[in-house]
Design an enzyme around this catalytic site. Sequence first.
Site, PDB file in Angstrom:
ATOM      1  CD  GLU A 146      33.557  41.056  43.348  1.00 27.78           C
ATOM      2  OE1 GLU A 146      34.084  40.382  44.258  1.00 27.78           O
ATOM      3  OE2 GLU A 146      32.455  40.774  42.839  1.00 27.78           O
ATOM      4  NE  ARG A 172      32.289  35.781  43.591  1.00 28.49           N
ATOM      5  CZ  ARG A 172      32.490  37.090  43.594  1.00 28.49           C
ATOM      6  NH1 ARG A 172      33.238  37.663  44.519  1.00 28.49           N
ATOM      7  NH2 ARG A 172      31.935  37.850  42.671  1.00 28.49           N
ATOM      8  CG  ASP A 173      30.127  30.167  45.526  1.00 29.57           C
ATOM      9  OD1 ASP A 173      30.575  31.331  45.430  1.00 29.57           O
ATOM     10  OD2 ASP A 173      29.217  29.875  46.313  1.00 29.57           O
ATOM     11  CD  GLU A 174      29.538  35.538  41.012  1.00 31.27           C
ATOM     12  OE1 GLU A 174      29.960  35.758  42.134  1.00 31.27           O
ATOM     13  OE2 GLU A 174      28.748  36.293  40.413  1.00 31.27           O
ATOM     14  CG  HIS A 216      35.902  40.617  39.751  1.00 29.50           C
ATOM     15  ND1 HIS A 216      35.592  39.423  40.345  1.00 29.50           N
ATOM     16  CD2 HIS A 216      34.726  41.131  39.300  1.00 29.50           C
ATOM     17  CE1 HIS A 216      34.264  39.232  40.265  1.00 29.50           C
ATOM     18  NE2 HIS A 216      33.730  40.245  39.621  1.00 29.50           N
TER      19      HIS A 216
END
Length: 952
Positions: free
Chosen positions: A801, A505-507, A826
Amino acid sequence: MKILTFWTLLSLIFCINTKAASDLTPDYLRCEYLENPFIDEKKPRLSWILKSEVRNQYQTAYRILVASKVELLEPGKADLWDSKKTIGDITSQVVYQGKPLKSRQKCYWKVQSWDKKGQAGKWSDWATWEMGLLEEDDWKSQWIGKDFSANTQPIPYKNKELFLPPSPILRKKIALANKVAKARLYVTSLGLYEYKINGKKVGVDFLAPGWTDYNKRLYYNVYDVTQQLGQGEHVLQATLSPGWYSGYIGYALLIGNPVVRAFYENTPALKAQLEVTFTNGETAIFTTNEQWKAATGGLIESDILHGETFDARKVPEGWSQANFNDEHWDDASIINAGKRNLQLYPAQPVQVTDVIEPIEIHKRENGDYIFDMGQNFAGLVKLKVKGKAGDKVVLKFGEMLHPDGRLMDENLRMARATDTYILKGDPEGEEWTPAFTYHGFQYVQVSGFPDKPTKGNITGLVLGSNTPRVGHFETDHPMVNQLYQNIVWTQRANFVDIPTDCPQRDERMGWTGDAQTYAGTAAINMDVSAFFTKWIQDLHDAQWEYGAYPDYAPAPPVRSTDTYAPGWMEAGIINPYEQFKAYGDTRIIETGWENMEKFMAFHYKKSKGAYFYPEGSFADLNPKGGYGDWLSIGKKTPPDMLATMYYGHVASLMAEMADAIGKPERAMHFQNLAKKIKTAFAAHYLNEENLRLKTDATAYGDGAGYVDGQMGFSGNTQTAYANAIFLDFLDDNQKHIAGNHLAQLIHENDGKLATGFLGAKQLLPALSATGHSDLAYQLLLNEEYPSWGFEIKNGATTIWERWDSYVKDNPEKMASLNNGMNSFSHYAFGSVFEWMFHNMAGIKADEVAYKTFTIAPEIPKEEINYVAASHQSIHGNISSSWKKVGEKLFMKVSIPVNTQATLFIPAKSELDITMDKKRLDQHENLQRGHFFEGKQVLKLGSGTYQFESIIK
Ligand code: RAM
């Protein structure tokens, strides 16, 4: 005649003596943790692993030779360093003490060891290291680039806009007048680069030169390009991409941060110099300068999070050839990039570490195809396609499918994660691999493919920092084996230059809490010595002025409220400590010592010198209290209680590290500090009568502003006890009782865990340490929510996650999930592996770097009858396996040369044990300890040993 025989005999004896009398042989020579590397460390550290067939073998002395030429690598000739015979058993962290090392110097080295009887072994094979550019004025090249963003139109995307300018391509023709003896390319960029010579990529690295705080340090890479250059004309080429320097980072766009991209600067730039030595001894240097030409090529969009668009029709025909006319190209701009602190990249670069073929292709109603790669991983795909010029193939990446077969992309948030290829129409077919992006995915949705694709059209390329695999773990339990595979895959997907939280993702940021909790596991699975050396520097570089370590490192301001948090900020101490523990690295302590002291001073100030944090101490953070036991279930453990335990914990680690680098006064100081914190903790958070952990929950009001504050707070949680036991906040008797409280909480919770990021690692070890091994196994093997097994039952091939990231065949449940924060890769919860390795296989270091260690497997009563694990430590390969057959237990262990292990062999009685088929009392010189609580203690030196015992 007689005399001659006498002399022959004598010389024979002499000959044997000068030849190796011992089979002890150094192997796997490394410098600064790397094999034959380029380095810029002026006092590099050397290491080797010892091989010998002799049991209980160890090194009593060593001799290192370092020479500037391989011919000089002989005693008496070595011109850089002869350590002479040096008494000692060290085989790693041996600091070079020869002549000062100069820029570009190549060093050849070898080592010889003496064994326990004082006999010399064979010289090792030789290895090398080569120095990079050590002085500022070694750099003759300029920063070049070209800003082609003026005509870039923003692209609407999910109610926002993306700005993706085209990549510059850069070019320079050179001519070499002679044959080449040696050629080196020194190269770096602000943003990402790909450097080619005559159309062929130099090296095999991706995402170079990596992510750092570019204002504090920037890494360069060195490549040996001798083979790529001969006499005649050549073209030097480069493509630049925004990368972390000027591209998008993290969730800045998602949350509406004022800056969403170009956190460091707007225009990528290249700095490179090719240094050539000809066979006639002359040299030449080809730098990046104003003579380079610039244009745009096929790469019209490129971003780490958003992916690439490549229009093959736009590639200038023949630009990789020397005779290409680039007169109509622009001159490259000289970029004023200021003064940069250039250092040589200190770790294994990001590379393709595996190739994956798709297992299935599903056709969608709209004509798209979804490729299932069978494994969630981080990387790219290579596309093979044949079609007309202008045909456009769009590849979209996702980790999961919705129950109706659609690609799930909600959890990618603002990361577009899309690669697009526009064909030039080559009748032979075309192949394309993006260069400057990566995705976390198992599924690839392919749109616009000219005809029906087959599996051969897409190949998965696994990307990650190429850290050597050093761990192995298996059992006879398929779910546990899958769990281990998932842990390893998740590590591979997230150790991408820095330890990221997630790859999709955008992380994708270096979250410190995740990294500190996982560091132990990481080091068992992979050799992360160099990887974390790099990231720990990032961490120090990102330390706040006021002393706290940040939420993530590197730390561009993607959200102004991301400051620091208990359990996250302690990575600044815990990660260096884990390096010290795994590799005996004291330099990492010395380098970071001032930063770490500064952090401890921050703690002192923040806690107002009270040695503990009462409820509400971190209410000034956003979220209040920090992240606490992130993603735990049920009542929250007070963040301030956790903060107190982390404060005390790092004080203990500081004491140990101070000792290791010869600072006894600081060691004493931190020991006292740790004691005071423990006392203050107990006074405030421990009910001395019933030994329950407690808190004043009213201090948190309705919990508003705290992570999951609406769940309420309690001191009496699994995470609280797990930490108090694991972090040594209780004495032995208290631990025992706390262990019972913990077990009771688990029973009351239907036998299930409730821990989050700050409790999942500690939970099983705390149970084992307090006599509840059976419960620890039960939690490991549980397949109901929440558990590791639940993920696997629901098809996980990586660690999730959240405990409930996905529920198979349950659309309602899926619809209710928070898809905005749902990563399927994660690593944080994978930290349970520490327990699997330490307790199931039973391998635990006693001294740092496994110089001495324990093997004490915990054998469960049922369900698992076989465990085998190994770890290639800096001293060599350690392994432990056991198998239960009826009443019999078979154990096999190997202990590396130059180390010692303490074994605990489970048995009904000591008489029931055999070692290598002989009863223990029939072995001479065996160091037998006591037989206690069903276990025989043995101390063993190097070798492989087999045991049999009766256990029921
Ligand atoms: C999430 C990240 C990370 C965690 C923080 C608190 O967004 O994924 O894993 O450490 O938040």
